[in-house]
Design a protein around this motif. Structure first.
Motif, PDB file in Angstrom:
ATOM      1  N   GLU A 108      32.886 -13.013  65.932  1.00 51.14           N
ATOM      2  CA  GLU A 108      33.511 -13.882  67.194  1.00 51.14           C
ATOM      3  C   GLU A 108      34.636 -12.879  67.166  1.00 51.14           C
ATOM      4  OE1 GLU A 108      34.488 -17.565  65.912  1.00 51.14           O
ATOM      5  OE2 GLU A 108      32.794 -18.538  65.730  1.00 51.14           O
ATOM      6  N   ASP A 109      34.973 -12.961  68.472  1.00 53.98           N
ATOM      7  CA  ASP A 109      36.052 -12.106  69.143  1.00 53.98           C
ATOM      8  C   ASP A 109      37.192 -12.860  69.485  1.00 53.98           C
ATOM      9  OD1 ASP A 109      35.394 -13.353  71.230  1.00 53.98           O
ATOM     10  OD2 ASP A 109      34.758 -11.975  72.643  1.00 53.98           O
ATOM     11  N   GLU A 110      38.194 -12.537  69.975  1.00 56.85           N
ATOM     12  CA  GLU A 110      39.520 -13.226  70.157  1.00 56.85           C
ATOM     13  C   GLU A 110      39.273 -14.658  71.051  1.00 56.85           C
ATOM     14  OE1 GLU A 110      42.415 -10.855  72.010  1.00 56.85           O
ATOM     15  OE2 GLU A 110      42.471  -9.563  70.152  1.00 56.85           O
ATOM     16  N   ASN A 111      38.277 -14.782  71.897  1.00 54.34           N
ATOM     17  CA  ASN A 111      37.916 -15.828  72.517  1.00 54.34           C
ATOM     18  C   ASN A 111      36.985 -16.826  72.000  1.00 54.34           C
ATOM     19  OD1 ASN A 111      39.753 -14.877  74.758  1.00 54.34           O
ATOM     20  ND2 ASN A 111      37.854 -13.527  75.385  1.00 54.34           N
TER      21      ASN A 111
END
Length: 709
Positions: free
Chosen positions: A550-553
């Motif tokens: 999962e990325d920052e978003n």
């Protein structure tokens, strides 16, 4: 350079089974093919060809690769020459980069000279077979030497009539320019400007390059047909395409046999080579009567480390053996000397014996160079102490030029026993000569660098004060021979690019990778094996997605094998130890997101032969992980468990290379030069502490216990 699109077309067209079958008899075994290895002698087939992978490999000697590497090894061609060989086989037009006007002119001249030489070779052969003088004189002479017709044809022997300008007239009639006839040395101009043949009235021996082009000629006078000629042999002069110091007669016909036998016989003349071929010994070349040169030795060294020098048994042959030994030793060759019976040369001896008897004689009479030189000079010296001292000095000098310190040590010990001298005295003498050679080379480097610096700078105005002398650094491309005794680390830690034995004060270009671990001799170390397995993951599965994160978003993003390995190493400020491995990882990072990028395909077809060769090794089964079975006993492939394999390999690699680095860092601290330098000592201790900081969390992840120092 060949453009990548053309390389791709060649590799797409070249089927490895089709190509290998031209040289090896293959039979199917399952999905692969198997045959006798063409690179060494064997009775049980161990050479496997995989049509699905496009790779071949000998599981005995280890040689193999893709179709280009096979041709490179078998035909002893460069990477681009091998590509051209395959392009010619599959009728693919090779498009190369645009040459400059100067390059075009030079290329055109060289090609013209080769074309003229090829015409001359065919002309001489035609005279030998179809002209009455060729049959009556030339062929009679060759058959009187015992040469069979197939051997005469194989070596493209020919004949030139006793007409002084027959070749020149024929060449001009066919449209060949006089300029090229002169530049190849086939003809020369007389005072009146007319052309005269150089090889008139002679049997002709063409000299071939490594790739088989006719580069020069040798001609032997036949006294029955040619009178008032003083020189027995006439050879082509130096030209734009021929440098006699770089050529060996017979290398084109011998190269495959040399690789297969891992041994080369060195003789003196044309007929020696031809007669030995006829007797069945094909791994033989000749220096063509000239003194052996470094370029000729390096040419042999491309194919083998082992050389046996064959010379006449007379005094001249013995002295010739002695003269060439030190040069061979300096190039790191393993040398033996075999003197034939008195009255015989390699040519006459070959005519009296078949290949088996010849080989048996050589095996029984060849002598290691130390024993040969010692026994020969001891016999000459007798009991004269001055001559004996000179003998010892001569042998010590020969030992001192050997680049490998272990080989030097072995020869020194053997020499001590043969001469009945203390080994310590000989070691001191050898070390003194090495130090002297290093000092002389260093001074020469300084002199050249100082001269280059002065030439590059304008002379200062006369009003300037006199400049103070400055220390001139050694350029990085110069490598000094290894010192007789080496410490674990020099004053400045060696980088991964720094060759073993090179003084640490020499500036070496780096890619910001600093390591105390030697660059060579790590094949049995754990970190080396883990590094190769990680590199195998990059080559085989680099573009494959191994998991998602999962990325920052909060969005799911794919993580490829290349990205995982690269980011993990950067996280701990670590890199692969070997420069070539770092290059492969860097290129994988740069091209990962290219359209249609497939890691294995990209590296197997890489224009750099070092990278493509490494990729072929990694794509084969040399580095194989253990098989893995699920509970149901079904085999799970490496690709299906990348999410598990890659992180585990990364942890193992990091732990092993940090541990190895820490060990060598401690060894560096033990160096007196560093220990007595507080600033440098503090710097290295700080490096050691940083390694400890990296090691502790990694060991915890791996579940290992680390004893803090």
């Amino acid at each position: 350079m060949i453009d990548q699109a053309t390389i791709d077309r060649i590799l797409d067209a070249a089927q490895i089974v089709d190509v290998v079958s031209e040289f090896v008899t293959l039979r199917r075994r399952g999905v692969n093919y198997i045959g006798l290895c063409p690179f060494h002698n064997e009775k049980t087939p161990s050479f496997s060809v995989s049509p699905s992978k496009g790779l071949c490999k000998c599981f005995s000697c280890g040689k193999g690769g893709n179709v280009v590497h096979f041709i490179m090894e078998h035909e002893q061609l460069s990477y681009y020459e091998a590509l051209k060989w395959l392009a010619n086989k599959y009728h693919i037009e090779v498009k190369e980069r645009e040459l400059t006007d100067e390059e075009k002119q030079a290329h055109s001249l060289r090609e013209s000279l080769f074309v003229v030489n090829q015409f001359a070779s065919e002309y001489f052969q035609d005279i030998l077979y179809n002209h009455i003088d060729g049959q009556r004189i030339g062929m009679t002479y060759l058959r009187s030497r015992g040469f069979r017709d197939d051997i005469i044809k194989k070596f493209q022997l020919g004949y030139s009539t006793d007409s002084h300008d027959a070749l020149a007239r024929t060449a001009k009639q066919k449209g060949y320019q006089e300029e090229f006839l002169v530049k190849t040395g086939l003809c020369y101009r007389k005072d009146d400007g007319s052309l005269r043949d150089r090889f008139w009235g002679r049997v002709i021996f063409p000299v071939h390059t490594l790739s088989g082009k006719v580069v020069a000629f040798g001609g032997r006078v036949l006294s029955a047909a040619t009178k008032n000629v003083q020189m027995k042999y006439v050879n082509s002069p130096e030209s734009e395409i021929y440098h006699k110091s770089r050529e060996l007669y017979g290398i084109y016909f011998a190269k495959q046999a040399i690789v297969r036998q891992d041994r080369c016989f060195l003789v003196e003349g044309y007929t020696d080579v031809i007669s030995m071929h006829q007797s069945g010994i094909e791994n033989v070349v000749a220096s063509s009567g000239t003194a052996l040169t470094s370029d000729q030795i390096r040419l042999i060294h491309r194919f083998t480390n082992n050389i046996t020098v064959l010379y006449d048994g007379d005094g001249a042959g013995i002295k010739a053996s002695i003269r060439g030994i030190d040069m061979l030793l300096e190039e790191g060759m393993n040398i033996k000397v075999c003197l034939l019976p008195d009255g015989d040369d390699p040519d006459s001896f070959a005519r009296k014996h078949n290949a088996t008897d010849y080989q048996t004689y050589i095996n029984e009479h060849e002598v290691d160079f130390i024993r040969f030189k010692t026994n020969l000079l001891m016999e000459e010296a007798g009991k004269d102490p001055i001559k004996r001292a000179s003998l010892i000095s001569s042998i010590v000098k020969s030992i001192s030029v050997i680049p490998d310190s272990i080989v030097r040590s072995v020869y020194t010990r053997e020499c001590s026993q043969l001469l009945q001298m203390e080994e310590k005295i000989l070691i001191e003498a050898v070390n003194k000569l090495i130090e002297q050679a290093q000092e002389n080379k260093y001074k020469e480097i300084q002199r050249k660098q100082r001269q280059a610096t002065q030439d590059a700078q304008p002379a200062p105005p006369t009003t300037y004060p006199e400049a103070q002398p400055t220390e001139i650094p050694i350029p990085d491309e110069t490598q000094l021979p290894p010192a007789p005794l080496e410490t674990a680390a020099e004053y400045i830690p060696p980088t991964a690019e720094q060759p073993a034995g090179q003084p640490a004060s020499t500036p070496v270009p780096t890619d910001n990778y600093l390591s105390y671990i030697p660059l060579e001799g790590n094949e049995q170390k754990l970190f080396y094996k883990k590094e190769q397995l990680l590199l195998q993951m990059i080559v085989r599965y680099g573009e494959k997605v191994m998991c998602y994160f999962e990325d920052e978003n909060g969005e799911e993003q794919p993580l490829t094998v290349i990205e995982c390995i690269s980011s993990s190493l950067k996280e701990d400020e670590l890199q692969f130890h070997y420069p070539l491995d770092r290059r492969i990882l860097k290129e994988a990072e740069n091209h990962l997101h290219d359209e249609g990028f497939v890691s294995e395909r990209y590296f197997l077809t890489h224009p750099d032969p070092e990278i493509s060769k490494q990729a072929a090794e990694l794509a084969s089964d040399r580095y194989q992980l253990s098989k893995y079975h699920s509970k149901g006993q079904a085999i799970i492939t490496d690709e299906e468990r990348l999410y598990e394999l890659v992180p585990r390999l990364l942890i193992d690699f990091k732990l092993s290379i940090v541990e190895e680095e820490m060990k060598h860092t401690l060894q560096a601290l033990a160096n007196p030069d560093i220990y007595n330098n507080p600033e440098k000592c503090q710097e290295i201790m700080q490096h050691y502490k940083e390694l400890q900081k990296i090691q502790i969390p990694m060991a915890q992840k791996a579940g290992d216990r680390v004893i803090l120092r």
